[in-house]
Design a protein around this motif. Structure first.
Motif, PDB file in Angstrom:
ATOM      1  N   GLU A  86     -97.505  -7.247 -15.310  1.00 13.61           N
ATOM      2  CA  GLU A  86     -99.182  -6.861 -15.626  1.00 13.61           C
ATOM      3  C   GLU A  86     -98.842  -5.132 -15.344  1.00 13.61           C
ATOM      4  OE1 GLU A  86    -103.211  -6.985 -13.271  1.00 13.61           O
ATOM      5  OE2 GLU A  86    -102.126  -9.126 -13.687  1.00 13.61           O
ATOM      6  N   VAL A  87     -99.174  -4.406 -16.640  1.00 10.29           N
ATOM      7  CA  VAL A  87     -99.036  -3.071 -16.703  1.00 10.29           C
ATOM      8  C   VAL A  87    -100.536  -2.524 -16.327  1.00 10.29           C
ATOM      9  CG1 VAL A  87     -97.139  -3.132 -18.350  1.00 10.29           C
ATOM     10  CG2 VAL A  87     -99.685  -2.954 -18.980  1.00 10.29           C
ATOM     11  N   GLY A  88    -100.664  -1.168 -15.827  1.00 10.44           N
ATOM     12  CA  GLY A  88    -101.888  -0.422 -15.344  1.00 10.44           C
ATOM     13  C   GLY A  88    -101.995  -0.169 -13.995  1.00 10.44           C
ATOM     14  N   THR A  89    -103.179   0.061 -13.617  1.00 11.48           N
ATOM     15  CA  THR A  89    -104.267   0.066 -13.961  1.00 11.48           C
ATOM     16  C   THR A  89    -104.289   1.042 -15.204  1.00 11.48           C
ATOM     17  OG1 THR A  89    -105.343  -1.047 -12.174  1.00 11.48           O
ATOM     18  CG2 THR A  89    -106.786   0.122 -13.718  1.00 11.48           C
ATOM     19  N   VAL A  90    -104.770   0.839 -16.479  1.00 17.48           N
ATOM     20  CA  VAL A  90    -105.194   1.719 -17.461  1.00 17.48           C
ATOM     21  C   VAL A  90    -106.688   2.076 -17.686  1.00 17.48           C
ATOM     22  CG1 VAL A  90    -104.864   1.920 -20.163  1.00 17.48           C
ATOM     23  CG2 VAL A  90    -103.447   0.668 -18.746  1.00 17.48           C
ATOM     24  N   THR A  91    -106.848   3.321 -18.027  1.00 19.08           N
ATOM     25  CA  THR A  91    -108.263   3.624 -18.251  1.00 19.08           C
ATOM     26  C   THR A  91    -108.386   4.109 -19.373  1.00 19.08           C
ATOM     27  OG1 THR A  91    -107.835   6.105 -17.216  1.00 19.08           O
ATOM     28  CG2 THR A  91    -108.845   4.162 -15.599  1.00 19.08           C
ATOM     29  N   ALA A  92    -109.666   4.214 -19.976  1.00 16.03           N
ATOM     30  CA  ALA A  92    -110.005   4.572 -21.546  1.00 16.03           C
ATOM     31  C   ALA A  92    -109.510   6.112 -21.669  1.00 16.03           C
ATOM     32  CB  ALA A  92    -111.427   4.451 -21.877  1.00 16.03           C
ATOM     33  N   ILE A  93    -109.903   6.692 -20.456  1.00 12.90           N
ATOM     34  CA  ILE A  93    -109.644   8.250 -20.595  1.00 12.90           C
ATOM     35  C   ILE A  93    -108.482   8.676 -19.832  1.00 12.90           C
ATOM     36  CG2 ILE A  93    -110.456  10.370 -20.194  1.00 12.90           C
ATOM     37  CD1 ILE A  93    -113.394   8.924 -20.443  1.00 12.90           C
ATOM     38  N   PRO A  94    -107.286   9.378 -20.315  1.00 14.05           N
ATOM     39  CA  PRO A  94    -106.124   9.526 -19.371  1.00 14.05           C
ATOM     40  C   PRO A  94    -106.678  10.424 -17.958  1.00 14.05           C
ATOM     41  CG  PRO A  94    -105.659  10.252 -21.613  1.00 14.05           C
ATOM     42  CD  PRO A  94    -107.172   9.936 -21.380  1.00 14.05           C
ATOM     43  N   GLN A  95    -106.000  10.190 -17.183  1.00 11.51           N
ATOM     44  CA  GLN A  95    -106.219  10.654 -15.923  1.00 11.51           C
ATOM     45  C   GLN A  95    -105.066  10.895 -14.767  1.00 11.51           C
ATOM     46  OE1 GLN A  95    -109.661   7.970 -14.865  1.00 11.51           O
ATOM     47  NE2 GLN A  95    -108.425   7.403 -13.156  1.00 11.51           N
ATOM     48  N   GLU A  96    -105.134  12.146 -14.145  1.00 21.39           N
ATOM     49  CA  GLU A  96    -103.849  12.456 -13.056  1.00 21.39           C
ATOM     50  C   GLU A  96    -104.092  11.485 -11.887  1.00 21.39           C
ATOM     51  OE1 GLU A  96    -103.703  16.523 -12.473  1.00 21.39           O
ATOM     52  OE2 GLU A  96    -103.081  17.003 -14.766  1.00 21.39           O
ATOM     53  N   GLY A  97    -105.100  10.896 -11.434  1.00 19.81           N
ATOM     54  CA  GLY A  97    -105.137  10.429 -10.167  1.00 19.81           C
ATOM     55  C   GLY A  97    -105.374  11.644  -9.057  1.00 19.81           C
ATOM     56  N   ASN A  98    -105.581  11.020  -7.969  1.00 21.07           N
ATOM     57  CA  ASN A  98    -105.804  11.654  -6.726  1.00 21.07           C
ATOM     58  C   ASN A  98    -104.910  12.768  -6.396  1.00 21.07           C
ATOM     59  OD1 ASN A  98    -108.228  10.288  -6.020  1.00 21.07           O
ATOM     60  ND2 ASN A  98    -107.303   8.609  -5.226  1.00 21.07           N
ATOM     61  N   PRO A  99    -104.890  13.654  -5.522  1.00 19.23           N
ATOM     62  CA  PRO A  99    -104.124  14.656  -5.133  1.00 19.23           C
ATOM     63  C   PRO A  99    -103.028  14.188  -4.478  1.00 19.23           C
ATOM     64  CG  PRO A  99    -106.220  15.572  -4.789  1.00 19.23           C
ATOM     65  CD  PRO A  99    -106.319  14.034  -5.017  1.00 19.23           C
ATOM     66  N   LYS A 100    -101.567  14.586  -4.392  1.00 17.66           N
ATOM     67  CA  LYS A 100    -100.320  14.238  -3.847  1.00 17.66           C
ATOM     68  C   LYS A 100    -100.436  14.961  -2.272  1.00 17.66           C
ATOM     69  CE  LYS A 100     -97.821  13.497  -7.953  1.00 17.66           C
ATOM     70  NZ  LYS A 100     -96.525  14.064  -8.689  1.00 17.66           N
ATOM     71  N   PRO A 101     -99.872  14.496  -1.380  1.00 18.06           N
ATOM     72  CA  PRO A 101     -99.482  12.854  -1.293  1.00 18.06           C
ATOM     73  C   PRO A 101    -100.449  11.950  -1.441  1.00 18.06           C
ATOM     74  CG  PRO A 101     -99.227  14.045   0.752  1.00 18.06           C
ATOM     75  CD  PRO A 101     -99.802  15.201  -0.206  1.00 18.06           C
TER      76      PRO A 101
END
Length: 340
Positions: A86-101
């Protein structure tokens, strides 16, 4: 041997870096001639085949969403013996996600805390990879998990999910609606029945003939879990994935200072085992026998997988124990199921 290697070497690396390094190896294992040798060692026994969602799965055990966010390691994971990915989670709009770490190991608990935030390259990029995969590996069962784009207001979530479903459903063996990650603001509020019903109805229409499931959170009260299960049946869905990560930190062995330092995020791994079984039994009791239930959470051993199957799961998924048990975890599960 792998647990010793993990403790001595791999655990010293940043968890997200180690994941990307491991994924690079998995991608190599998915290409000939490495895939031929890998499959020879890990191919599930034909007796493990399972019929679910109108599909034939080579094994009931697969990889949960979150491990391969951008559908880049599917061939390698299939070569390692997993019955589906099961791939993803995929969103309609690309996104970098939350800050690291944003990814933290709790080694004493064989657990992980993550607040990745749906980092992914977007639905269009996923669609291109899936189209290639379907041409090159048509027998690999691929589910696609879709979520809300962070820049989209909750009020406009339905249109955002529909955009992803429209783009990805024709390329997926099944589609999973993720309304239960704790790492996207406002997302879990979509699990309220009055909000969830129109969302699922719209995505169901967009998904067409592709089987549709919804992934729920373990932190909901029991009566709400039952209500969502009944709603999924009423709206014509094909299944439920039970369940996502938890925001609970109860019963951990890791010292509290380490847990607090990790901060917010979803907890996955061994500590979820008991609640996972509870949620699975609640869902199974609320849905018809032909309705597909995929169990996730706290799965480590063949005995854990068998326990989920005995409790009514059609399929079982894992992710976190891959980190602690190594690349041949899928083979370990499959061989253990045969032995049992």
């Amino acid at each position: 041997m792998y647990p010793l290697l993990f403790r001595a070497v791999l655990s010293r690396f940043d968890p997200e870096f180690a994941h990307h390094a491991g994924m690079a190896v998995i991608r190599v294992l998915g290409t000939p001639p490495f895939s031929w040798a890998t499959r020879a060692l890990t191919r599930p026994d034909p007796s493990l085949r399972v019929e679910a969602l109108g599909l034939t799965f080579p094994s009931p055990f697969g990889v949960a969403a979150g491990f391969d966010k951008n559908a880049v390691g599917v061939r390698g994971l299939a070569a390692l013996g997993f019955g589906h990915v099961e791939v993803g989670t995929v969103t309609a709009i690309p996104q970098e996600g939350n800050p690291k770490p944003r990814l933290f190991r709790l080694i004493a608990d064989r657990a992980v805390i993550n607040r990745m935030g749906f980092n992914n390259a977007g639905a269009d990029a996923a669609a291109r990879r899936l189209a290639s995969l379907k041409r090159g590996a048509p027998d690999t069962i691929i589910g696609v998990n879709i979520g809300k784009s962070r820049v989209v207001d909750v009020e406009n979530a339905t249109a955002d999910y529909v955009a992803s479903a429209t783009r990805l459903a024709p390329l997926a063996d099944y589609l999973a609606v993720n309304v239960s990650s704790p790492n996207t603001p406002g997302l879990r509020g979509l699990q309220a029945v009055e909000t969830l019903a129109p969302l699922l109805r719209a995505v169901r229409a967009a998904a067409g003939a592709t089987p549709l499931l919804v992934k729920i959170a373990p932190d909901l009260p029991d009566e709400e879990i039952t209500a969502i299960a009944e709603l999924a049946v009423a709206e014509g869905l094909d299944g439920i994935i039970a369940h996502n990560t938890t925001i609970s930190r109860e019963g951990l062995l890791t010292d509290s200072a380490t847990v607090e330092a990790a901060g917010a995020g979803g907890l996955s791994g061994a500590p979820l085992k008991e609640r996972s079984l509870q949620v699975l039994r609640l869902v199974r009791a609320a849905v018809p026998a032909e309705f597909c239930v995929i169990a996730v959470g706290g799965v480590e051993t063949p005995a854990d997988v068998q326990e989920r199957l005995d409790a009514g799961a059609n399929l079982v998924q894992g992710y976190t124990a891959f980190l602690y048990r190594g690349p041949f975890w899928g083979r370990e599960i499959n061989r253990g199921l045969i032995a049992r």
